[in-house]
Design an enzyme around this catalytic site. Structure first.
Site, PDB file in Angstrom:
ATOM      1  N   LYS A  27      21.517  39.270  20.963  1.00  0.00           N
ATOM      2  CA  LYS A  27      21.719  40.489  21.759  1.00  0.00           C
ATOM      3  C   LYS A  27      22.570  41.499  20.984  1.00  0.00           C
ATOM      4  O   LYS A  27      22.215  42.671  20.871  1.00  0.00           O
ATOM      5  CB  LYS A  27      22.411  40.156  23.096  1.00  0.00           C
TER       6      LYS A  27
ATOM      7  N   ARG B 193      25.490  38.702  34.449  1.00  0.00           N
ATOM      8  CA  ARG B 193      25.235  37.271  34.196  1.00  0.00           C
ATOM      9  C   ARG B 193      25.154  36.458  35.466  1.00  0.00           C
ATOM     10  O   ARG B 193      24.999  35.234  35.398  1.00  0.00           O
ATOM     11  CB  ARG B 193      26.370  36.687  33.382  1.00  0.00           C
TER      12      ARG B 193
ATOM     13  N   ARG C 265      27.654  31.794  12.827  1.00  0.00           N
ATOM     14  CA  ARG C 265      27.934  33.235  12.959  1.00  0.00           C
ATOM     15  C   ARG C 265      29.272  33.592  12.327  1.00  0.00           C
ATOM     16  O   ARG C 265      30.261  32.885  12.462  1.00  0.00           O
ATOM     17  CB  ARG C 265      27.950  33.625  14.441  1.00  0.00           C
TER      18      ARG C 265
ATOM     19  N   ARG D  93      34.279  33.337  15.755  1.00  0.00           N
ATOM     20  CA  ARG D  93      34.758  33.447  17.130  1.00  0.00           C
ATOM     21  C   ARG D  93      35.305  32.110  17.612  1.00  0.00           C
ATOM     22  O   ARG D  93      34.770  31.061  17.281  1.00  0.00           O
ATOM     23  CB  ARG D  93      33.584  33.877  18.032  1.00  0.00           C
TER      24      ARG D  93
ATOM     25  N   ARG E 221      28.633  26.918  27.262  1.00  0.00           N
ATOM     26  CA  ARG E 221      28.080  28.270  27.453  1.00  0.00           C
ATOM     27  C   ARG E 221      26.591  28.185  27.792  1.00  0.00           C
ATOM     28  O   ARG E 221      26.101  28.931  28.643  1.00  0.00           O
ATOM     29  CB  ARG E 221      28.295  29.117  26.191  1.00  0.00           C
TER      30      ARG E 221
HETATM   31  P1  AP5 Z   1      24.301  37.563  18.063  1.00  0.00           P
HETATM   32  O1  AP5 Z   1      23.521  38.816  17.904  1.00  0.00           O
HETATM   33  O2  AP5 Z   1      25.752  37.610  17.801  1.00  0.00           O
HETATM   34  O3  AP5 Z   1      23.963  36.858  19.460  1.00  0.00           O
HETATM   35  P2  AP5 Z   1      24.348  37.242  20.961  1.00  0.00           P
HETATM   36  O4  AP5 Z   1      23.117  37.113  21.781  1.00  0.00           O
HETATM   37  O5  AP5 Z   1      25.101  38.517  21.004  1.00  0.00           O
HETATM   38  O6  AP5 Z   1      25.248  35.991  21.304  1.00  0.00           O
HETATM   39  P3  AP5 Z   1      26.711  35.874  21.950  1.00  0.00           P
HETATM   40  O7  AP5 Z   1      27.226  34.543  21.558  1.00  0.00           O
HETATM   41  O8  AP5 Z   1      27.527  37.079  21.662  1.00  0.00           O
HETATM   42  O9  AP5 Z   1      26.339  35.839  23.451  1.00  0.00           O
HETATM   43  P4  AP5 Z   1      27.196  35.322  24.586  1.00  0.00           P
HETATM   44  O10 AP5 Z   1      26.442  35.840  25.717  1.00  0.00           O
HETATM   45  O11 AP5 Z   1      27.449  33.867  24.626  1.00  0.00           O
HETATM   46  O12 AP5 Z   1      28.657  35.896  24.271  1.00  0.00           O
HETATM   47  P5  AP5 Z   1      29.435  37.158  24.819  1.00  0.00           P
HETATM   48  O13 AP5 Z   1      30.252  37.698  23.737  1.00  0.00           O
HETATM   49  O14 AP5 Z   1      28.516  38.057  25.543  1.00  0.00           O
HETATM   50  O15 AP5 Z   1      23.616  36.465  17.077  1.00  0.00           O
HETATM   51  C1  AP5 Z   1      24.123  35.141  16.993  1.00  0.00           C
HETATM   52  C2  AP5 Z   1      23.992  34.633  15.541  1.00  0.00           C
HETATM   53  O16 AP5 Z   1      22.612  34.464  15.236  1.00  0.00           O
HETATM   54  C3  AP5 Z   1      24.541  35.617  14.500  1.00  0.00           C
HETATM   55  O17 AP5 Z   1      25.133  34.892  13.454  1.00  0.00           O
HETATM   56  C4  AP5 Z   1      23.284  36.368  13.998  1.00  0.00           C
HETATM   57  O18 AP5 Z   1      23.424  36.797  12.652  1.00  0.00           O
HETATM   58  C5  AP5 Z   1      22.216  35.300  14.145  1.00  0.00           C
HETATM   59  N1  AP5 Z   1      20.906  35.855  14.511  1.00  0.00           N
HETATM   60  C6  AP5 Z   1      20.655  36.905  15.346  1.00  0.00           C
HETATM   61  N2  AP5 Z   1      19.320  37.117  15.449  1.00  0.00           N
HETATM   62  C7  AP5 Z   1      18.725  36.177  14.670  1.00  0.00           C
HETATM   63  C8  AP5 Z   1      17.352  35.883  14.371  1.00  0.00           C
HETATM   64  N3  AP5 Z   1      16.332  36.603  14.901  1.00  0.00           N
HETATM   65  N4  AP5 Z   1      17.100  34.839  13.524  1.00  0.00           N
HETATM   66  C9  AP5 Z   1      18.127  34.109  12.982  1.00  0.00           C
HETATM   67  N5  AP5 Z   1      19.436  34.354  13.242  1.00  0.00           N
HETATM   68  C10 AP5 Z   1      19.732  35.361  14.066  1.00  0.00           C
HETATM   69  O19 AP5 Z   1      30.403  36.482  25.908  1.00  0.00           O
HETATM   70  C11 AP5 Z   1      31.457  35.655  25.514  1.00  0.00           C
HETATM   71  C12 AP5 Z   1      32.236  35.161  26.729  1.00  0.00           C
HETATM   72  O20 AP5 Z   1      32.783  36.285  27.448  1.00  0.00           O
HETATM   73  C13 AP5 Z   1      31.417  34.419  27.799  1.00  0.00           C
HETATM   74  O21 AP5 Z   1      31.276  33.042  27.473  1.00  0.00           O
HETATM   75  C14 AP5 Z   1      32.275  34.642  29.048  1.00  0.00           C
HETATM   76  O22 AP5 Z   1      33.408  33.810  29.051  1.00  0.00           O
HETATM   77  C15 AP5 Z   1      32.748  36.076  28.846  1.00  0.00           C
HETATM   78  N6  AP5 Z   1      31.798  37.041  29.438  1.00  0.00           N
HETATM   79  C16 AP5 Z   1      31.061  37.982  28.761  1.00  0.00           C
HETATM   80  N7  AP5 Z   1      30.300  38.689  29.609  1.00  0.00           N
HETATM   81  C17 AP5 Z   1      30.551  38.200  30.851  1.00  0.00           C
HETATM   82  C18 AP5 Z   1      30.042  38.496  32.148  1.00  0.00           C
HETATM   83  N8  AP5 Z   1      29.108  39.447  32.349  1.00  0.00           N
HETATM   84  N9  AP5 Z   1      30.527  37.790  33.197  1.00  0.00           N
HETATM   85  C19 AP5 Z   1      31.469  36.843  33.029  1.00  0.00           C
HETATM   86  N10 AP5 Z   1      31.975  36.480  31.827  1.00  0.00           N
HETATM   87  C20 AP5 Z   1      31.515  37.153  30.752  1.00  0.00           C
HETATM   88 MG    MG Z   2      27.076  39.059  21.459  1.00  0.00          MG
END
Ligand code: AP5
Ligand code: MG
Ligand code: ZN
Length: 217
Positions: A13, A88, A127, A160, A171
């Site tokens: 994402k 979410r 990552r 991270r 997660r």
């Molecule tokens: P990346 O693009 O970083 O993936 P992402 O989908 O952004 O994954 P996240 O881990 O950021 O999602 P998340 O939802 O768990 O975390 P968030 O920060 O939102 O890509 C991942 C890796 O893969 C990278 O190394 C990239 O280079 C590689 N990659 C990308 N595309 C690729 C491809 N096509 N092929 C191969 N490799 C690839 O949330 C973190 C925490 O915050 C949550 O756990 C929760 O505690 C809190 N939180 C956030 N939002 C909320 C909410 N709405 N409600 C409640 N708690 C929340």
């Molecule tokens: Mg992300």
């Protein structure tokens, strides 16, 4: 254009949002990035979020909805935005619908980046993120030219706190229980599209841009 990028942890994402920002010049709103910034600054919000994030649980809905409501009210969102990682839960999705109705900016498209869970742990563990500019890399799938150094700004890369196998498993299970039901929610709204996130990064971008180029707003 009001976009929602959905998908499990590690689906891509944030990676894709960074490309769409360049292409469409609308702000990227990631609740995860906002919480990490608050943790770094040591604010009250950061204190509330940290324990949840470190264990892979969701931050409570009222806290999360409040920060998104404030962010969407900012001037730069008037031309559209890319939501990443919000909503979410069904409660968050209902709240978002109310906020967007008030702003007269309904969602244009919900794009779900689909990646099977067996690939996601490897993505998270490999990552690396730039400390200075936030650019995202992967040690195997998208390595920087020089190990641990950002291509864009020469900043150092870090991992991270929640990108370890144990937290990642939590997660993923939180995603299945709380977030996956939202796919049905948005399918009913008729604006939902699934993208195959197992393709190389640039192919996923190409597919997203193709879909969005035909969207009139
Ligand atoms: P990346 O693009 O970083 O993936 P992402 O989908 O952004 O994954 P996240 O881990 O950021 O999602 P998340 O939802 O768990 O975390 P968030 O920060 O939102 O890509 C991942 C890796 O893969 C990278 O190394 C990239 O280079 C590689 N990659 C990308 N595309 C690729 C491809 N096509 N092929 C191969 N490799 C690839 O949330 C973190 C925490 O915050 C949550 O756990 C929760 O505690 C809190 N939180 C956030 N939002 C909320 C909410 N709405 N409600 C409640 N708690 C929340
Ligand atoms: Mg992300
Ligand atoms: Zn950088």
């Amino acid at each position: 254009m009001q976009l929602l990028l959905m998908g499990p942890p590690g689906a891509g994402k944030g990676t894709q949002a960074a490309e769409l920002v360049k292409k469409f010049d609308i702000p990227h709103i990631s609740t995860g990035d906002m919480f990490r910034a608050a943790v770094k600054e040591g604010t009250e919000l950061g204190k509330k979020a940290k324990a949840c994030m470190d264990s892979g649980k969701l931050v409570p809905d009222d806290v999360t909805i409040g920060i998104v409501r404030d962010r969407l009210a900012k001037k730069d969102c008037a031309k559209g935005f890319i939501l990443d990682g919000f909503p979410r839960t069904v409660e968050q999705a209902d709240a978002l619908a109310g906020i967007l109705e008030g702003l007269n900016q309904p969602l244009t498209k919900v794009l779900n980046i689909h990646v099977p869970s067996e690939d996601l742990i490897e993505r998270a563990i490999g990552r690396r993120i730039c400390k200075s500019c936030g650019a995202t890399y992967h040690v195997k799938f998208n390595p920087p030219k020089v190990e641990n150094v950002c291509d864009e700004c020469n900043g150092n890369l870090y991992q991270r706190a929640d990108d370890n196998e144990e937290t990642m498993r939590n997660r993923l299970s939180v995603y299945e229980d709380s977030t996956r039901p939202l796919t049905e929610y948005y399918k009913k709204a008729g604006i939902y599209l699934e993208i195959d996130g197992r393709q190389p990064i640039d192919k996923v971008t190409e597919e997203l841009v193709n879909v969005l180029s035909s969207v009139k707003d």
